[in-house]
Structure formats: C-alpha cells, structure tokens
Design an enzyme around this catalytic site. Structure first.
Site, short mmCIF file in Angstrom:
data_model
loop_
_atom_site.label_atom_id
_atom_site.label_comp_id
_atom_site.label_asym_id
_atom_site.label_seq_id
_atom_site.Cartn_x
_atom_site.Cartn_y
_atom_site.Cartn_z
CG ASP A 207 -88.98 45.80 -68.64
OD1 ASP A 207 -89.19 45.98 -69.84
OD2 ASP A 207 -89.80 45.22 -67.89
CD GLU A 265 -68.68 49.94 -57.16
OE1 GLU A 265 -68.59 48.74 -57.50
OE2 GLU A 265 -69.41 50.34 -56.23
C1 GLC Z 1 -91.63 46.54 -70.89
C2 GLC Z 1 -91.24 45.68 -72.08
C3 GLC Z 1 -92.42 44.87 -72.48
C4 GLC Z 1 -92.82 43.99 -71.33
C5 GLC Z 1 -93.07 44.81 -70.07
C6 GLC Z 1 -93.10 43.95 -68.85
O1 GLC Z 1 -92.59 47.47 -71.23
O2 GLC Z 1 -90.73 46.48 -73.10
O3 GLC Z 1 -92.17 44.10 -73.62
O4 GLC Z 1 -93.98 43.29 -71.64
O5 GLC Z 1 -92.05 45.74 -69.84
O6 GLC Z 1 -91.82 43.50 -68.54
#
Ligand code: GLC
Length: 557
Positions: A207, A265
């Site tokens: 993310d 690993e």
């Molecule tokens: C990313 C995710 C989104 C979320 C953001 C914060 O963009 O896809 O849904 O709100 O990160 O974590």
C-alpha cells in the site's frame, strides 16, 4: 531458478467487505470468500489479492491496521485465513495479501504508547511527531494536506490534558504515518512479512509504496503538489520534478531491497506488487528493479483517456520502462479506489475524472460504458505481462452512482466537506444470485452499502452459461489468453488510422492480431488482418468480421 508465475499472471482483487458474507452480518468475510473460490477458479484467473482483513477500527475500510498479525473478528480468524489459503492453493490459485506499511491505525499499540509517552521519547520516534509552528505551537508543522482532504497534521493532547505535539497523517486522522527512518519500524515490518510468508502467502500488495520516506526536514510542499482532493485520478499527472516531498523519495528503495532479500529466503516464488502512483514510467520502473519488487500497478494505463493515440502512447511507454529493468508490465483498469471502468469510460465530456459520482452529478451512459469496458478488456488481456481484475468487473458492474449520501463510509466524503463523494460507489457488495437475499452476497437483506437495482440482472447466475454475457466473455478471453500464452507475447503495432489500435502479438503458441476500434466508423476485419476471429467484444452473435465503434476483436493468424 523458479517459474516466476507472476510475470504473466491474471490476479483477481477481492475486496473482503464486499465479496461474500458467510455469517449474514451484512459485511463480507473470509469464510464467505473460501466458499466462493470455486467461481474464481472457474473464471480462469491465476491468483487472488485480498484487500486488508487485519484487526482494524475500519476508519479507512481496513487500511488502518491496529494489529498486523491477526484477523479482524468482522472478517474471521487466523484459522479462517489458513482455510482460505489452503482451499485457494488446492484450486491452483496463489494468494497475495495487502501490506499497509506507511501508517497504522491510531488504535495500534505503538501509537497509543507514543501518545502516552510524550515528546522526545523513543515511543514517539516510531511515528512523525513534531512541534507546531506559531504562538504556542498552534499551527501545523508544514503545509501538507491529507489525501482525504484537510491538513495532514493533527494536534495530539498530552497526558495532562494540554495541547501537545502534532502528528503526520497523509490519509485519515486515524492513520498516523510511521517514521521509516526508525529501525524499530523496519524490524517490525520484517517480522510481519515473515509472519505471513510462514503462513504460506505467495505475495504482498504494498500500500502507498511511494510514501514511506519523506524529504529530510519535512519542507513545505510546492503549491502544485499539495494533495488534490481527487488524488486517485489526478496525482499521477504531476511531473517527476514536481512530485512533492512526501512522494517517491529515493530512500524508499532501500526498504524494498531489504524485503526482496526476506522473500528470497522462502521457497517457491514469492512476489510484491507496488501501489505507487508514480509517473513518468521511468520513475515507476525503479520499484521493479531486479532486487526490489516484482511488479508495480500501471496507473498511467488506468487513467489513460479512451482514445487511440493516448492508449498507444501509454502502452508503449509502459513496456519500454519495464523492459529497461527486465520486469513485466502490470495492467489494471479498476480497483477499490477508482470509479469502476464500466462507468468511468462513459462519463460525459472529457474533463478530469471526479473523485466519486453522486445522484445529482451527470450520469455515465451505461450502454456505452459496458461496450467500452468489453473492448478495454479485450485490449488489456491481450497485452504482454500481468493483469489485475477487480471483483465484479467480470460481471460488467457499473459504479453505484446514486448511493444515498448518508450511507457513505469513505472518509473522503466528510474530510472534503462533502465536496468529494469518495470511493464507496465501487465498493458495493457484488451480486451472485438474482433471486437470493442481498443478491446472494449473504444470507441477509441488509448490506453494509446498499446495492443498486442494476446489479440484479448482472448477478453471476444470470450470466453463467450465456455466451453473450460479460462473464462468459471474460472466461473465454482468459482461456484463450492462457492457451495462446498472450501474457508472454511480443507486440508490434500495425500502422493505421490513429483511432484504430491494431497490435500484432507473437508468442510461442501462435500469432494473434488485436484490433480495437476507437473511431466513429465501422471497420472490416479483413482490411486489417486475415485469419479466424476467436474473440469479439460484442459477443458470438455479432457479425464476427466487422467491428463497430468501441468494439475489439482477437484474430488468430
Ligand atoms: C491505498 C489504498 C486506499 C487507502 C490508502 C491509505 O491507496 O488503496 O484504499 O485508502 O492507501 O491506506
């Protein structure tokens, strides 16, 4: 040498809240997913990616994690996760989980300790706490804006009740950013990676992978990069030199080199895919150098305008960039953050795409959207590399554009002062059976977001076995893609009218020409390619040797 399955894999994104509800509480869960995995194996995909299911107060639908090593009771238990992974693997599907390293929930134990411990303590050092500016530290430390609207800083309250330091949150106020220069943060995430690798996951979707490191000294952002209220569609358009002190800093790459070693690993062939809204493609390619991640989502493709020259340019620049580092391309058209492409591709006008659609906004043309979505799928699934499919796109689901505002849960709606509808419209529970409660989503009539009437006729059971349906179109395209090894192909462009894409694809298993008609005229296949039409975006009952506007074919030569 392993088989590097991800190089041409089709990965299906499951949004756990909205895929299938096993316990009838109106929200999806892991047992619900496990019970429906057969439908995905039948679809013909290679892997599933699950959006977060970790312990979370759900301030940002689970992207606010309070415990990275446990499952939120709303979604099930670790035993449920193990059962899901076992069933997926038995069906030949790989499992990718979502890792959220930029920020935690404010309810994470570390953040609670940081608040209690006070300024200057090691507990605070794991997050980005700073003194405020101005009289009594009343103003935020810099001008950064939250992607969901408003300032990216929140003032904390000291244990004695007086106003204290500010903490950074690039997203919601309940999502404090970690300080990735802190070695404890790095070590904690190494342990989290190992925890899930030990449980047998095949990969991680990382993310906001471009946000972990911030520019030294946290300087003010130039006006042009102060986050836009509709970031998921627009941030990408900024130029490399103008990307702002919170995005795409060189220091992030060291983190991914460490992670690459950890994955190495483990036996098998584990992978990472970066969610990095980074442009131009040459900057994005840095995330997929041989010792970093394996893939990064191609958001230039997702945001490209629906016209021949724009699509050709983005396909070319993307392929050039990934080839320069030996990585595969990763095509994507929809996910849980953007307007579903069956609606997005048919918005009136060519203006910048909005951050969500409400009932009083101009409405997309559903028929046009579906026609374009089918053509876009024929294009995407023919391109070399890997492709990501967002749950429901195989049913041709449109965005829910008339969701009552009271039902909205995306923090964007509140934080933008009700100017941006946000992302709920693409997150609605998906339809399985037209005549069951909640369209077969779960044994309940109430779903966490209401389903639109249009979803009934699009339910999976209405499409299954109907050769003209979107579902059977996806199945056929995925089967042919696999047989013809299109994901391993090499492409050459046929020079023709710029409003027509004609792409010749060579693979070890055959030669295919893909034609997409973005012009206003009807085209004859024979004028562009000789051979058998094996896939027509208008379905098997359309005249196979001609294409109307916004239609596409695959021709086997
Ligand atoms: C990313 C995710 C989104 C979320 C953001 C914060 O963009 O896809 O849904 O709100 O990160 O974590």
């Amino acid at each position: 040498m392993t088989d590097q399955w991800w190089r041409d894999a089709v990965v299906y994104q499951i949004y756990p809240r909205s895929f299938a509800d096993g316990n009838g509480d109106g929200m999806g869960d892991l047992p619900g997913i496990t019970a429906r995995l057969d439908a995905l194996a039948e679809l013909g995909i290679d892997a599933v990616w699950l959006s977060p299911f970790y312990v979370s107060p759900q301030a940002d639908a689970g992207y606010d994690v309070a415990d990275y090593r446990d499952i939120d009771p709303r979604f099930g238990s670790l035993a449920d996760f193990d059962a899901l992974a076992e069933r997926a693997h038995a069906l030949g599907l790989r499992v990718i989980v979502d890792l959220v390293p930029n920020h935690s929930s404010d309810e994470h134990g570390w953040f609670q300790q940081a608040l209690a411990a006070g300024a200057g303590t090691p507990e605070r050092g794991r997050y980005v706490f700073r003194d405020g500016k101005g009289d009594n530290g009343n103003e935020p430390p810099n001008n950064w804006q939250s992607l969901f609207g408003g300032a990216a800083w929140e003032r904390s309250t000291d244990p004695d009740g007086t106003p204290g330091q500010w903490y950074l949150h690039l997203f919601d106020v309940k999502q404090p950013d970690f300080d990735w220069t802190n070695h404890e943060v790095r070590e904690m995430f190494h342990d989290v990676l190992r925890f899930w690798l030990d449980r047998g996951v095949d990969g991680f979707r990382v993310d906001v992978a471009h946000a972990l490191i911030k520019a030294d000294g946290l300087p003010d952002a130039p006006e042009s990069s102060v986050a836009d209220p509709a970031p998921y569609e627009q941030e990408i358009e900024s130029e490399a030199g103008d990307r702002g002190p919170m995005w795409d800093q060189d220091g992030v790459h060291e983190i991914y080199r460490d992670w690459n070693k950890i994955l190495g690993e483990y036996p098998g062939d584990r992978m990472m895919v970066a969610e990095a809204w980074v442009s131009p493609p040459s900057r994005l390619a840095r995330y997929v150098r041989p010792d970093e991640m394996q893939q990064s989502f191609n958001f230039d493709f997702l945001t490209a305008r629906w016209n021949g020259p724009a699509l050709r340019a983005v396909i070319d620049s993307s392929l050039r960039a990934v080839e320069s580092v030996g990585a595969p391309a990763t095509w994507v058209m929809s996910n849980h953050d953007v307007i579903r492409h069956a609606s997005r591709l048919a918005l009136p006008g060519d203006e910048a795409r909005p951050g969500g659609i409400g009932a009083d906004d101009p409405q997309p043309d559903a028929v046009l959207g579906l026609r374009r979505a089918r053509a876009a799928t024929a294009l995407m699934l023919a391109l070399p590399g890997s492709a990501y499919v967002y749950q429901g796109e195989e049913l041709g689901l449109p965005e829910h554009t008339t969701l009552p505002d009271e039902a909205r849960e995306d923090p964007t709606w509140e934080r933008s002062g009700h100017t941006e509808r946000g992302r709920d419209g693409c997150r609605v529970p998906i339809p399985w059976e037209a005549d069951a409660p909640s369209l077969g989503f779960g044994n309940t009539s109430g779903t966490w977001l209401p389903q639109p009437a249009a979803y009934r006729t699009l339910a999976r059971d209405q499409q299954r076995g109907d050769p003209s349906s979107m579902l059977e179109f996806y199945r056929r395209a995925l089967r042919l893609r696999r047989e013809l090894q299109l994901g391993k192909g090499r492409i050459t462009w046929q020079e023709t009218d710029p409003a027509i894409l004609a792409i010749e694809i060579e693979t070890a298993a055959g030669s295919v020409t893909v034609i997409v008609n973005l012009s206003d005229e009807r085209l004859e296949v024979d004028d562009l390619a000789a051979g058998e039409v094996i896939l027509h975006s208008a379905g098997p009952s359309a005249d196979q040797r001609s294409l109307g506007s916004d239609e596409a074919v695959w021709v086997r030569r």
